[in-house]
Design a protein around this motif. Structure first.
Motif, short mmCIF file in Angstrom:
data_model
loop_
_atom_site.label_atom_id
_atom_site.label_comp_id
_atom_site.label_asym_id
_atom_site.label_seq_id
_atom_site.Cartn_x
_atom_site.Cartn_y
_atom_site.Cartn_z
N ARG A 70 -1.06 -1.15 -5.37
CA ARG A 70 -0.56 -1.09 -3.94
C ARG A 70 -0.43 0.31 -3.60
NH1 ARG A 70 3.85 -3.45 -5.72
NH2 ARG A 70 3.08 -5.27 -5.66
N ALA A 71 -0.03 1.12 -4.48
CA ALA A 71 -0.09 2.56 -4.17
C ALA A 71 -1.24 3.13 -3.55
CB ALA A 71 0.31 3.20 -5.28
N LEU A 72 -2.40 2.62 -4.42
CA LEU A 72 -3.74 2.82 -3.90
C LEU A 72 -4.21 2.69 -2.51
CD1 LEU A 72 -5.92 2.17 -7.11
CD2 LEU A 72 -5.21 4.49 -6.15
N GLN A 73 -3.66 1.27 -2.16
CA GLN A 73 -3.92 0.62 -0.91
C GLN A 73 -3.06 1.39 0.16
OE1 GLN A 73 -3.60 -3.26 -1.67
NE2 GLN A 73 -5.55 -3.50 -2.79
N ARG A 74 -1.89 1.59 -0.17
CA ARG A 74 -0.58 1.96 0.88
C ARG A 74 -0.39 3.46 0.94
NH1 ARG A 74 3.67 -2.94 0.20
NH2 ARG A 74 2.37 -4.66 0.53
N SER A 75 -0.71 4.10 -0.02
CA SER A 75 -0.43 5.80 -0.14
C SER A 75 -1.54 6.43 -0.59
CB SER A 75 0.69 5.72 -1.07
OG SER A 75 1.81 4.94 -0.80
#
Length: 549
Positions: free
Chosen positions: A441-446
């Motif tokens: 999720r962090a890789l995709q959104r941040s």
């Protein structure tokens, strides 16, 4: 009596740990280094004392007892603890384990102290962790924070539900997030929050109806809980005692009978529609409100697991240094030395990573480029570290127990308690799958978090060809999005290992960094501890890990 290892007692847990002492000196500001060292050494001496070790044993042999009613049949919902639990809490609070906010380098110094004191007994670390982590969430409501933050950050342990928290010298916080039907999926929570004034926007007061399947530390003064308000999932503050001195409705149904962590009370609780609560943050923003609390407690999961690994290695190395088998001291036996060196390597990598994250928390609170970098780094690095370090704790604890032979399987050795405790941090604040998916999720959104992570790795570029190759392999995995969710664990493991490797290459002795890169990154490593490749400086690694007794 011959050929028996003496008790590992009356030693300085901090000063005897080279990786910890060096890490603190590396990250703390130079003008505060001596004070930090002195404080941690004092706490380390207390942690290594026979008295503190006895407290830890007693707190686990005499677990908490639930008292739902008094002798007259009145509902009281209290939990009784052995006096040793209170001694542990008292010393931990006095050492500032609930207070990283009041001084520079606060999170680093607090994490190092948490690491030291957790080696005495891990169960009481739960309320200490939640108390310190509650503060960022409370700051979403400045008036609530002004009331509670001085109490939660107090260095005085003032136990008891006999008076309102506002009249006490200090307070402890717990939390209740998960429910039967949802577990980690807190958006499935069904506990309802009804505003007492209009839509709640005025007074911010609500009443709660529902249950919590896991409520940690139910003897605490105040709790953060999630409930469904008219505007959606929302965070609330629930005090045990109301300002007028009456008990808030907080029905403890039972205490959990757990594998480990037995000194700590974990409970199921119910709210009956009269439970008073104060909204924290906006309605419908419950997850966003508690996210910083979750990040702080996840860091404590990393630190706590690193501490448990260190204590397991210390006990195993100490035993091997004093026990002779087949005419030679165990620590001099080549195969045992390999086992000890491999565990020492794992422990140092975990410790070094935990301290880097703690230092990033201090930096992230500031302004400027470095602060922005560390804020972005933490978003990706915390779930990555939480996944890997807590996963490594279980096999290491089991291997360390085996180093003591049959003696390690006996409760008196303390090793079974370490083994039972070892899976906890992997479960608390999200299991392995939750962490791996959070990394995705962090890789995709941040995307800025990946940039910060790669920048961090770049500080070690060119220092070790195996590390460089492992980073390249990680980037290849990141570029292939086909079936990425099913491969998330493999990816996060690789990310954690290259992060640890980069830190050791930069900061650890050459022998340590070389052994780590050769085994964890170079592919010459077996599935069990004790498979370091030939050429590793086993004696140096083991001597560095030996506790001084």
């Amino acid at each position: 009596m011959t050929n028996q290892a003496p008790p590992l007692t009356d030693y300085d847990v901090f000063s005897a740990d080279a990786a910890l002492a060096e890490g603190v000196a590396r990250h703390v500001a130079p003008e505060r280094a001596e004070q930090a060292r002195a404080e941690l050494s004092e706490l380390g001496g207390a942690a290594g004392s026979a008295q503190a070790q006895e407290w830890g044993t007693q707190a686990n042999e005499c677990p908490p007892v639930l008292r739902t009613h008094d002798r007259y049949g009145h509902r009281i919902d209290e939990v009784d603890f052995h006096p040793s639990w209170h001694r542990l809490m008292e010393r931990g609070v006095a050492a500032g384990l609930t207070d990283p906010w009041s001084r520079p380098d606060g999170q680093l110094r607090r994490s190092a102290a948490f690491y030291v004191w957790s080696q005495v007994e891990a169960g009481h670390g739960c309320p200490l962790s939640m108390t310190h982590a509650a503060v960022p969430a409370l700051r979403k409501e400045p008036d609530v924070a002004a009331e509670w933050e001085p109490l939660l950050g107090s260095h005085i342990y003032d136990y008891g539900l006999d008076r309102p928290a506002g009249t006490k010298a200090g307070a402890i916080a717990g939390m209740g997030m998960t429910e039967k039907q949802g577990g980690s999926d807190v958006r499935a929570n069904t506990t309802r929050a009804a505003p007492l004034t209009g839509n709640g926007a005025g007074s911010g007061e609500y009443t709660l109806t529902g249950h919590k399947w896991f409520c940690s530390a139910p003897m605490s003064d105040v709790f953060l809980v999630l409930a469904q308000a008219p505007g959606g999932l929302t965070c609330f503050l629930v005090p045990r005692v109301l300002p007028d001195g009456t008990r808030n409705t907080f029905l403890i149904q039972r205490l959990k009978d757990k594998l480990g962590n037995r000194s700590n009370a974990s409970s199921e609780v119910e709210f009956d529609g009269t439970t008073w609560a104060r909204r924290i943050g906006e309605e419908g923003r419950g997850v966003a409100t508690i996210i910083e609390m979750v990040a702080a407690t996840r860091l404590d999961c990393v630190t706590g697991s690193a501490a448990l690994m260190r204590q397991a290695v210390a006990q195993a190395a100490h035993h091997a240094a004093h026990r002779s088998v087949f005419g030679k001291v165990l620590i001099e036996q080549p195969l045992m030395r390999n086992v000890l060196a491999d565990m020492a390597l794992e422990s140092e990598a975990a410790t070094t990573l935990a301290l880097r994250l703690a230092a990033a928390y201090d930096s992230a609170a500031g302004e400027g480029t470095a602060a922005a970098h560390d804020r972005a780094l933490l978003r990706l690095a915390v779930p990555t570290a939480k996944y890997w370090v807590t996963k490594r704790c279980v096999p290491l604890a089991g291997e360390a127990l085996e180093c003591l032979g049959g003696n390690g399987y006996v409760e008196e050795s303390g090793m079974p308690r370490l083994l039972r405790e070892s899976p906890l941090n992997s479960l608390w604040e999200g299991s392995g799958n939750v962490q791996a998916l959070d990394v995705l999720r962090a890789l995709q959104r941040s995307p800025e978090s990946l940039n910060a992570f790669l920048t961090e790795l770049g500080h070690a570029r060119g220092a070790d060809h195996r590390l460089d190759a492992a980073v390249k392999d990680m980037l290849t995995q990141l570029s292939d999005l086909d079936g990425i969710e099913a491969r998330a664990r493999r990816l996060v493991e690789r990310m954690a290992l290259v992060f640890q490797g980069s830190l050791l290459v930069r900061f650890a002795p050459p022998e340590t960094a070389d052994a780590f890169c050769a085994s964890r990154l170079g592919g010459d490593w077996g599935t069990a501890f004790g498979t370091l490749p030939s050429g590793a400086h086993l004696k140096t690694l083991v001597e560095r890990a030996l506790p001084v007794s």
